[in-house]
Write a protein that holds these residues in place. Structure first.
Motif, PDB file in Angstrom:
ATOM      1  N   GLU A 144       0.825  -1.209   0.000  1.00  0.00           N
ATOM      2  CA  GLU A 144       0.000   0.000   0.000  1.00  0.00           C
ATOM      3  C   GLU A 144       0.858   1.257   0.000  1.00  0.00           C
ATOM      4  N   LEU A 145       1.915   1.260   0.821  1.00  0.00           N
ATOM      5  CA  LEU A 145       2.797   2.425   0.879  1.00  0.00           C
ATOM      6  C   LEU A 145       3.580   2.578  -0.422  1.00  0.00           C
ATOM      7  N   GLU A 146       4.029   1.477  -0.996  1.00  0.00           N
ATOM      8  CA  GLU A 146       4.758   1.533  -2.265  1.00  0.00           C
ATOM      9  C   GLU A 146       3.891   2.138  -3.368  1.00  0.00           C
ATOM     10  N   THR A 147       2.636   1.739  -3.411  1.00  0.00           N
ATOM     11  CA  THR A 147       1.718   2.271  -4.422  1.00  0.00           C
ATOM     12  C   THR A 147       1.465   3.761  -4.195  1.00  0.00           C
ATOM     13  N   THR A 148       1.311   4.162  -2.935  1.00  0.00           N
ATOM     14  CA  THR A 148       1.054   5.562  -2.617  1.00  0.00           C
ATOM     15  C   THR A 148       2.217   6.454  -3.052  1.00  0.00           C
ATOM     16  N   ILE A 149       3.438   6.036  -2.733  1.00  0.00           N
ATOM     17  CA  ILE A 149       4.616   6.827  -3.108  1.00  0.00           C
ATOM     18  C   ILE A 149       4.763   6.887  -4.625  1.00  0.00           C
ATOM     19  N   ALA A 150       4.524   5.779  -5.300  1.00  0.00           N
ATOM     20  CA  ALA A 150       4.638   5.747  -6.765  1.00  0.00           C
ATOM     21  C   ALA A 150       3.665   6.731  -7.403  1.00  0.00           C
ATOM     22  N   GLN A 151       2.444   6.789  -6.898  1.00  0.00           N
ATOM     23  CA  GLN A 151       1.449   7.705  -7.454  1.00  0.00           C
ATOM     24  C   GLN A 151       1.799   9.167  -7.172  1.00  0.00           C
ATOM     25  N   LYS A 152       2.317   9.437  -5.988  1.00  0.00           N
ATOM     26  CA  LYS A 152       2.629  10.814  -5.624  1.00  0.00           C
ATOM     27  C   LYS A 152       3.834  11.373  -6.383  1.00  0.00           C
ATOM     28  N   THR A 153       4.791  10.515  -6.723  1.00  0.00           N
ATOM     29  CA  THR A 153       6.026  10.992  -7.357  1.00  0.00           C
ATOM     30  C   THR A 153       5.969  11.030  -8.879  1.00  0.00           C
ATOM     31  N   THR A 154       4.957  10.426  -9.480  1.00  0.00           N
ATOM     32  CA  THR A 154       4.891  10.355 -10.948  1.00  0.00           C
ATOM     33  C   THR A 154       4.992  11.718 -11.628  1.00  0.00           C
ATOM     34  N   PRO A 155       4.293  12.767 -11.177  1.00  0.00           N
ATOM     35  CA  PRO A 155       4.374  14.060 -11.876  1.00  0.00           C
ATOM     36  C   PRO A 155       5.754  14.724 -11.806  1.00  0.00           C
ATOM     37  N   TYR A 156       6.613  14.261 -10.916  1.00  0.00           N
ATOM     38  CA  TYR A 156       7.888  14.935 -10.707  1.00  0.00           C
ATOM     39  C   TYR A 156       9.078  14.159 -11.264  1.00  0.00           C
ATOM     40  N   PHE A 157       8.885  12.882 -11.549  1.00  0.00           N
ATOM     41  CA  PHE A 157       9.994  12.066 -12.041  1.00  0.00           C
ATOM     42  C   PHE A 157       9.885  11.734 -13.525  1.00  0.00           C
ATOM     43  N   GLY A 158       8.808  12.165 -14.191  1.00  0.00           N
ATOM     44  CA  GLY A 158       8.670  11.918 -15.619  1.00  0.00           C
ATOM     45  C   GLY A 158       8.632  10.447 -15.970  1.00  0.00           C
ATOM     46  N   SER A 159       8.040   9.652 -15.111  1.00  0.00           N
ATOM     47  CA  SER A 159       8.027   8.202 -15.298  1.00  0.00           C
ATOM     48  C   SER A 159       6.632   7.734 -15.681  1.00  0.00           C
ATOM     49  N   SER A 160       6.564   6.880 -16.688  1.00  0.00           N
ATOM     50  CA  SER A 160       5.283   6.282 -17.076  1.00  0.00           C
ATOM     51  C   SER A 160       4.928   5.094 -16.195  1.00  0.00           C
ATOM     52  N   ASP A 161       5.889   4.596 -15.456  1.00  0.00           N
ATOM     53  CA  ASP A 161       5.656   3.450 -14.574  1.00  0.00           C
ATOM     54  C   ASP A 161       6.690   3.493 -13.448  1.00  0.00           C
ATOM     55  N   THR A 162       6.283   4.018 -12.306  1.00  0.00           N
ATOM     56  CA  THR A 162       7.185   4.125 -11.159  1.00  0.00           C
ATOM     57  C   THR A 162       6.985   2.927 -10.243  1.00  0.00           C
ATOM     58  N   SER A 163       8.080   2.250  -9.926  1.00  0.00           N
ATOM     59  CA  SER A 163       8.035   1.091  -9.043  1.00  0.00           C
ATOM     60  C   SER A 163       8.805   1.405  -7.765  1.00  0.00           C
ATOM     61  N   VAL A 164       8.144   1.253  -6.633  1.00  0.00           N
ATOM     62  CA  VAL A 164       8.753   1.506  -5.328  1.00  0.00           C
ATOM     63  C   VAL A 164       8.742   0.199  -4.541  1.00  0.00           C
ATOM     64  N   SER A 165       9.876  -0.109  -3.906  1.00  0.00           N
ATOM     65  CA  SER A 165       9.935  -1.353  -3.143  1.00  0.00           C
ATOM     66  C   SER A 165      10.829  -1.180  -1.930  1.00  0.00           C
ATOM     67  N   PHE A 166      10.488  -1.924  -0.877  1.00  0.00           N
ATOM     68  CA  PHE A 166      11.296  -1.977   0.339  1.00  0.00           C
ATOM     69  C   PHE A 166      11.863  -3.383   0.433  1.00  0.00           C
ATOM     70  N   THR A 167      12.982  -3.609  -0.258  1.00  0.00           N
ATOM     71  CA  THR A 167      13.562  -4.950  -0.324  1.00  0.00           C
ATOM     72  C   THR A 167      14.210  -5.356   0.993  1.00  0.00           C
ATOM     73  N   VAL A 168      14.796  -4.408   1.667  1.00  0.00           N
ATOM     74  CA  VAL A 168      15.422  -4.669   2.968  1.00  0.00           C
ATOM     75  C   VAL A 168      14.943  -3.601   3.941  1.00  0.00           C
ATOM     76  N   PRO A 169      14.981  -3.879   5.244  1.00  0.00           N
ATOM     77  CA  PRO A 169      14.550  -2.869   6.216  1.00  0.00           C
ATOM     78  C   PRO A 169      15.362  -1.589   6.100  1.00  0.00           C
ATOM     79  N   ASN A 170      14.684  -0.453   6.255  1.00  0.00           N
ATOM     80  CA  ASN A 170      15.308   0.869   6.262  1.00  0.00           C
ATOM     81  C   ASN A 170      15.908   1.262   4.914  1.00  0.00           C
ATOM     82  N   ALA A 171      15.534   0.594   3.834  1.00  0.00           N
ATOM     83  CA  ALA A 171      16.044   0.936   2.505  1.00  0.00           C
ATOM     84  C   ALA A 171      14.889   0.967   1.519  1.00  0.00           C
TER      85      ALA A 171
END
Length: 257
Positions: free
Chosen positions: A146-173
Motif C-alpha cells: 500500500e505504501l509503495e503504491t502511494t509513493i509511486a502515485q505521488k512521485t509520478t508528476p515529478y519524475f517523468g516516469s510512465s511506470d514508477t516502481s517503489v519497493s522496500f527490499t530490505v529494512p530501512n532501505a
C-alpha cells in the motif's frame, strides 16, 4: 454442456448394462446345456430357447449400438460447444490484450506530453505515512504494498516516469525504479533536482537510511539504465550523502534520449 455430458454417460451405462445382461443369459444357457443326465426333449427345448435368445442378442446389439451412437453424438456436440466457447475466450483475450496495449501506449504518451513539475517545497507528505509499521521486521506485506503504491502515485508528476516502481527490499532501505525517457537536457536536470528534493524530504524519516534510484528506458527492445543514484547515511539524524551518481547519454549510442 454439463447436462449433455451426463446424458451421454447415461447412454453409455445403458448400453453396457444391456450387453452384460445378454452375456449373462448366454452364459446361463451354456451352463444348462453342459449339465449331465438331460433328456433329448429337454435339450431340444433348450436349443430352441437359445436360438430365440440369440435373435434377441442381435436386436439388443443393434439397440446398444444405437445408444452408443447417441452418446457419441452428444459427446461430440458438447465438445464442439466447448471448443467454440474456448475459441471465443481466446479471441476476447487477444482483443483485451491489444486494447490494454493501446491504453498503456496512450498513457505513456500522455505522461510524456505532460510538462514536468518542480518538486513541492513542502514535499509530498512522506512524513504522513505510517513508516514504523512498514519498516518493522514483522510488518505485513499488505502495508508495504500500500505504501509503495502511494509513493509511486505521488512521485509520478515529478519524475517523468510512465511506470514508477517503489519497493522496500530490505529494512530501512527504499528502491525506486522509474520507467520513462529523459527527453532533453532540461527534463534531465528537472528530474535530477526532483529526485534530490525527494531525498531531502526523506531525511525527516528516521526509519530510512538508504534510497536507491534507477531510471530505465527501452532502446531497440533492450532496457538501459539512463540514470541512477544512491543516497545513504549512517545515522537517522544525519543528512543523506549522494553517491554513485551515473547518467547514460543515449544519443551517443544511437538511441532516443
Amino acid at each position: 454442456m454439463f447436462i449433455l455430458g451426463v446424458v451421454s454417460a447415461g447412454f453409455v451405462l445403458v448400453a453396457i448394462f444391456l450387453t452384460v445382461l445378454r452375456l449373462i443369459f448366454d452364459r446361463r444357457f451354456t451352463a444348462i446345456q453342459q449339465e449331465p443326465d438331460q433328456t433329448v426333449l429337454f435339450r431340444r427345448k433348450v436349443n430352441y430357447l437359445r436360438k430365440i435368445e440369440q435373435a434377441r442378442h442381435t436386436r439388443y446389439l443393434l439397440l446398444s449400438s444405437l445408444v452408443l451412437g447417441l452418446a457419441l453424438l452428444l459427446f461430440l456436440s458438447a465438445f464442439l460447444m466447448l471448443a467454440n466457447d474456448h475459441q471465443k475466450m481466446v479471441t476476447q483475450t487477444h482483443q483485451m490484450k491489444e486494447r490494454l496495449t493501446r491504453i498503456e501506449k496512450q498513457q505513456k504518451q500522455l505522461i510524456a506530453s505532460l510538462p514536468l513539475k518542480n518538486y513541492p517545497e513542502n514535499g509530498i507528505g512522506l512524513k504522513g505515512e505510517d513508516w514504523e509499521r512498514v519498516t518493522a521486521e514483522n510488518s505485513k506485506p499488505e502495508l508495504k504494498k500500500e505504501l509503495e503504491t502511494t509513493i509511486a502515485q505521488k512521485t509520478t508528476p515529478y519524475f517523468g516516469s510512465s511506470d514508477t516502481s517503489v519497493s522496500f527490499t530490505v529494512p530501512n532501505a527504499m528502491t525506486l525504479q522509474l520507467k520513462g525517457q529523459m527527453a532533453d537536457s532540461t527534463s534531465q536536470e528537472t528530474i535530477k533536482k526532483n529526485i534530490d528534493a525527494f531525498a531531502k524530504e526523506a531525511e525527516g524519516l528516521l526509519e530510512l537510511t538508504e534510497i536507491h534510484v534507477r531510471m530505465v528506458t527501452s532502446v531497440d527492445t533492450h532496457k538501459k539504465v539512463v540514470y541512477s543514484v544512491n543516497y545513504s547515511r549512517e545515522k537517522s539524524e544525519d543528512a543523506f550523502n549522494k553517491k554513485n551518481d551515473f547518467e547514460q547519454n543515449l544519443k551517443n549510442d544511437g538511441g532516443k534520449g
